[in-house]
Write an enzyme that holds these catalytic residues in place. Structure first.
Site, short mmCIF file in Angstrom:
data_model
loop_
_atom_site.label_atom_id
_atom_site.label_comp_id
_atom_site.label_asym_id
_atom_site.label_seq_id
_atom_site.Cartn_x
_atom_site.Cartn_y
_atom_site.Cartn_z
N SER A 1 0.86 -1.18 0.00
CA SER A 1 0.00 0.00 0.00
C SER A 1 0.90 1.23 0.00
O SER A 1 1.79 1.33 -0.84
CB SER A 1 -0.95 -0.04 1.21
N HIS B 1 -2.55 -1.02 -3.46
CA HIS B 1 -3.71 -0.15 -3.29
C HIS B 1 -3.60 1.08 -4.18
O HIS B 1 -2.59 1.80 -4.13
CB HIS B 1 -3.83 0.30 -1.83
N ASP C 1 -4.98 -4.21 5.90
CA ASP C 1 -5.18 -5.16 4.82
C ASP C 1 -3.92 -6.01 4.63
O ASP C 1 -2.80 -5.49 4.65
CB ASP C 1 -5.50 -4.39 3.52
#
Length: 203
Positions: A26, A53, A146
């Site tokens: 991310s 992401h 996540d």
């Protein structure tokens, strides 16, 4: 606060024959991936699938950007496409990317997970189901939770799990969350992951 264990976890496990590599990242992930993925050689014998992401409402140019730095084909994953060895796939924005048991991709627009779609948890859980012990998963820098549950799924399947050392990550939240939830097999800085990638094909 105790320091993370940087040594491989020792426990009985079934024999592996790594057939695919999944990576989640991310915030800070582009720089980390640009340091990690060029360590792959053109004849890499299994597919590499990446969830990074990105905003849902924008087109992704990740495949184009990374193609300029990697010697193998870099593609945006397509629904029903069969995974091919020696290729790097990025999840498209706005879709969860899963790997089916027949080793094809599946795209879906189910609810975001940890505010993210694509979700690292979704990819890794599906990879655990599709490959069992024959999967390697790497979780890199990021500012969300996540990937923690996804990496735990890979651990449960007997696959090889690696988290970036939080002290080496640009944003430590994501690898630290994974370490808290279920100790990965290895916790490594990027430079040591590069060396490991060179050995994966013999594992």
């Amino acid at each position: 606060m105790s320091q993370p264990n940087t040594q491989p976890r020792q426990k009985p496990r079934q024999r592996r024959h790594i057939q695919a590599l999944v990576i989640g990242a991310s915030a800070g992930g582009i720089d980390a991936l640009l340091r990690l993925l060029p360590g792959l050689h053109p004849g890499f014998r299994f597919p590499v699938v990446v969830v990074l992401h990105v905003p849902e409402d924008r087109d992704s140019r990740l495949a184009e950007v990374f193609q300029q730095h990697l010697p193998m084909p870099v593609l945006q994953a397509q629904d029903k496409e069969m995974l091919q060895p020696g290729r790097v796939y990025f999840a498209p924005p706005g879709y969860h990317l899963s790997i089916e048991r027949d080793r094809s991709f599946s795209l879906s627009q189910e609810d975001p997970v940890h505010f993210s779609r694509p979700s690292i948890d979704v990819l890794m859980a599906s990879a655990a189901d599709a490959y069992g012990a024959d999967i390697c998963a790497i979780l890199l820098t990021g500012a969300s939770q996540d990937g923690a549950a996804g990496l735990a799924s890979i651990t449960d399947s007997g696959g090889l799990t690696i988290a970036q050392d939080p002290q080496d990550a640009e944003i430590s939240t994501m690898p630290a969350a994974a370490i808290r939830l279920r100790q990965p097999e290895m916790i490594l800085p990027l430079r040591e992951m590069n060396a490991l990638l060179a050995k994966l094909e013999t594992m």
